[in-house]
Write a protein that holds these residues in place. Structure first.
Motif, PDB file in Angstrom:
ATOM      1  N   LEU A  19      21.072 -53.041  24.230  1.00 59.02           N
ATOM      2  CA  LEU A  19      19.647 -53.255  24.481  1.00 59.02           C
ATOM      3  C   LEU A  19      19.055 -54.199  23.446  1.00 59.02           C
ATOM      4  O   LEU A  19      18.225 -55.056  23.767  1.00 59.02           O
ATOM      5  CB  LEU A  19      18.890 -51.917  24.473  1.00 59.02           C
ATOM      6  N   TRP A  20      19.456 -54.042  22.197  1.00 62.88           N
ATOM      7  CA  TRP A  20      18.951 -54.898  21.123  1.00 62.88           C
ATOM      8  C   TRP A  20      19.438 -56.337  21.305  1.00 62.88           C
ATOM      9  O   TRP A  20      18.707 -57.296  21.101  1.00 62.88           O
ATOM     10  CB  TRP A  20      19.392 -54.332  19.780  1.00 62.88           C
ATOM     11  N   GLU A  21      20.697 -56.468  21.704  1.00 64.87           N
ATOM     12  CA  GLU A  21      21.283 -57.805  21.862  1.00 64.87           C
ATOM     13  C   GLU A  21      20.855 -58.508  23.147  1.00 64.87           C
ATOM     14  O   GLU A  21      20.580 -59.700  23.141  1.00 64.87           O
ATOM     15  CB  GLU A  21      22.817 -57.698  21.869  1.00 64.87           C
ATOM     16  N   ALA A  62      13.918 -45.062  18.318  1.00 61.09           N
ATOM     17  CA  ALA A  62      12.555 -44.740  17.886  1.00 61.09           C
ATOM     18  C   ALA A  62      12.567 -43.634  16.831  1.00 61.09           C
ATOM     19  O   ALA A  62      11.876 -43.738  15.806  1.00 61.09           O
ATOM     20  CB  ALA A  62      11.713 -44.319  19.095  1.00 61.09           C
ATOM     21  N   GLU A  63      13.352 -42.591  17.045  1.00 65.67           N
ATOM     22  CA  GLU A  63      13.430 -41.483  16.085  1.00 65.67           C
ATOM     23  C   GLU A  63      13.951 -41.956  14.733  1.00 65.67           C
ATOM     24  O   GLU A  63      13.414 -41.586  13.682  1.00 65.67           O
ATOM     25  CB  GLU A  63      14.348 -40.379  16.619  1.00 65.67           C
ATOM     26  N   CYS A  97      13.105 -56.860  15.965  1.00 64.44           N
ATOM     27  CA  CYS A  97      12.918 -55.415  15.922  1.00 64.44           C
ATOM     28  C   CYS A  97      13.535 -54.812  17.187  1.00 64.44           C
ATOM     29  O   CYS A  97      13.232 -55.275  18.287  1.00 64.44           O
ATOM     30  CB  CYS A  97      11.425 -55.093  15.862  1.00 64.44           C
ATOM     31  N   PRO A  98      14.376 -53.798  17.047  1.00 61.33           N
ATOM     32  CA  PRO A  98      15.008 -53.239  18.245  1.00 61.33           C
ATOM     33  C   PRO A  98      14.012 -52.661  19.259  1.00 61.33           C
ATOM     34  O   PRO A  98      14.282 -52.684  20.446  1.00 61.33           O
ATOM     35  CB  PRO A  98      15.936 -52.154  17.711  1.00 61.33           C
ATOM     36  N   LEU A  99      12.870 -52.186  18.796  1.00 62.07           N
ATOM     37  CA  LEU A  99      11.855 -51.713  19.741  1.00 62.07           C
ATOM     38  C   LEU A  99      10.898 -52.830  20.131  1.00 62.07           C
ATOM     39  O   LEU A  99      10.492 -52.935  21.286  1.00 62.07           O
ATOM     40  CB  LEU A  99      11.070 -50.542  19.159  1.00 62.07           C
ATOM     41  N   VAL A 118       8.629 -46.512  23.124  1.00 63.03           N
ATOM     42  CA  VAL A 118       8.231 -47.757  22.448  1.00 63.03           C
ATOM     43  C   VAL A 118       6.748 -47.684  22.113  1.00 63.03           C
ATOM     44  O   VAL A 118       6.336 -47.897  20.968  1.00 63.03           O
ATOM     45  CB  VAL A 118       8.542 -48.984  23.344  1.00 63.03           C
ATOM     46  N   GLU A 119       5.960 -47.357  23.118  1.00 63.41           N
ATOM     47  CA  GLU A 119       4.511 -47.256  22.949  1.00 63.41           C
ATOM     48  C   GLU A 119       4.145 -46.205  21.902  1.00 63.41           C
ATOM     49  O   GLU A 119       3.323 -46.448  21.015  1.00 63.41           O
ATOM     50  CB  GLU A 119       3.904 -46.888  24.306  1.00 63.41           C
ATOM     51  N   GLU A 120       4.779 -45.038  21.991  1.00 63.31           N
ATOM     52  CA  GLU A 120       4.483 -43.953  21.046  1.00 63.31           C
ATOM     53  C   GLU A 120       4.870 -44.317  19.620  1.00 63.31           C
ATOM     54  O   GLU A 120       4.171 -43.966  18.671  1.00 63.31           O
ATOM     55  CB  GLU A 120       5.198 -42.674  21.477  1.00 63.31           C
ATOM     56  N   THR A 121       5.970 -45.027  19.462  1.00 64.16           N
ATOM     57  CA  THR A 121       6.412 -45.392  18.110  1.00 64.16           C
ATOM     58  C   THR A 121       5.458 -46.399  17.474  1.00 64.16           C
ATOM     59  O   THR A 121       5.113 -46.267  16.299  1.00 64.16           O
ATOM     60  CB  THR A 121       7.854 -45.932  18.131  1.00 64.16           C
TER      61      THR A 121
END
Length: 194
Positions: A19-21, A62-63, A97-99, A118-121
Motif C-alpha cells: 500500500l505504501w509503495e 495507524a496504530e 507518509c504511509p497514511l 486515515v481520517e481518525e489518525t
C-alpha cells in the motif's frame, strides 16, 4: 496454530508495504500473496478479501504511528523541543507518509471503512499537537496569542506538504526546508516570551 498466525502477520505486513509503495489499486491480491509467501487459500482463510486485508494493514499502520508519535510527545522537554523531535525524526521522506499517501488514493478515500483509520489518525494527530501547544502556552513557553488548534493543523499541513515537495523534487531538501521553516516560526513564538 502458530503457522496460521505467522501467515496472517505476513499478509498484513506485505499489504502494508505494498500500500505504501503502490497504493490500493496497485496492490493486487496476487502481489500480496507473492510478497507474503502465502497461497490464495491462506489469504482467504484469514481475510474476506482485499478490502478486509487492506483495512487490517491500514489500521496497523495507524496504530503504530500513533504509538510512536505519542511517545515523542510524552517525552520530557518543552513543547517546541517535543514537536521538533517529532518533525525531525528519521523518516523515509521520498516514500512519503504511509497514511498521507493514502489520502491521494481515490479508492481508499471513496470507501468510508478504509478511509476511517486515515481520517481518525490525522484528527488524533491534530488534537495531540494542539494539546502539546496549549500546554506550552500554559507554561509560558509559547505566546498566549498562539492558536494551538490552527498551529497544529499548520504543522500537519507542512509535514504532509513537505513529503509532496520532496517526492516532486526527488530530494529530501524541500522536506527539510519545510520542517525548518515551521520550526523557525514556532521558535519565534517562543522567543517572544523571553
Amino acid at each position: 496454530m502458530k503457522t496460521s498466525a505467522n501467515t496472517s502477520e505476513r499478509l498484513i505486513e506485505s499489504t502494508r508495504e505494498l500500500l505504501w509503495e503502490r497504493g490500493y489499486v496497485g496492490t493486487s491480491p496476487k502481489a500480496i500473496q507473492q510478497r507474503a509467501g502465502a497461497g490464495q487459500g491462506s489469504m482467504y482463510h484469514h481475510f474476506d478479501g482485499k478490502p478486509a486485508l487492506a483495512l487490517a494493514a491500514i489500521s496497523r499502520t495507524a496504530e503504530e504511528m500513533r504509538a510512536a508519535i505519542d511517545a515523542q510527545f510524552a517525552a520530557p522537554g518543552t513543547a517546541v523541543e517535543r514537536i521538533s523531535a517529532y518533525l525531525r525524526r528519521e523518516r523515509d521522506v521520498l516514500k512519503g507518509c504511509p497514511l498521507g499517501r493514502l489520502t491521494q488514493d481515490p479508492d481508499v478515500m471513496a470507501d468510508a471503512t478504509l478511509r476511517r483509520p486515515v481520517e481518525e489518525t490525522f484528527a488524533w494527530l491534530r488534537t495531540r499537537l494542539t494539546d502539546v501547544l496549549a500546554e506550552g502556552a500554559a507554561r509560558g513557553e509559547l505566546s498566549g496569542a498562539l492558536d494551538p488548534a490552527a498551529t497544529a493543523s499548520a504543522i500537519v499541513a507542512v509535514l504532509q506538504g513537505g513529503y509532496v515537495l520532496a517526492r516532486a523534487a526527488n530530494s529530501t531538501t524541500p522536506f527539510t526546508e519545510a520542517v525548518n521553516g515551521a520550526l523557525g516560526l514556532l521558535t519565534a513564538q517562543a522567543a517572544t516570551q523571553d
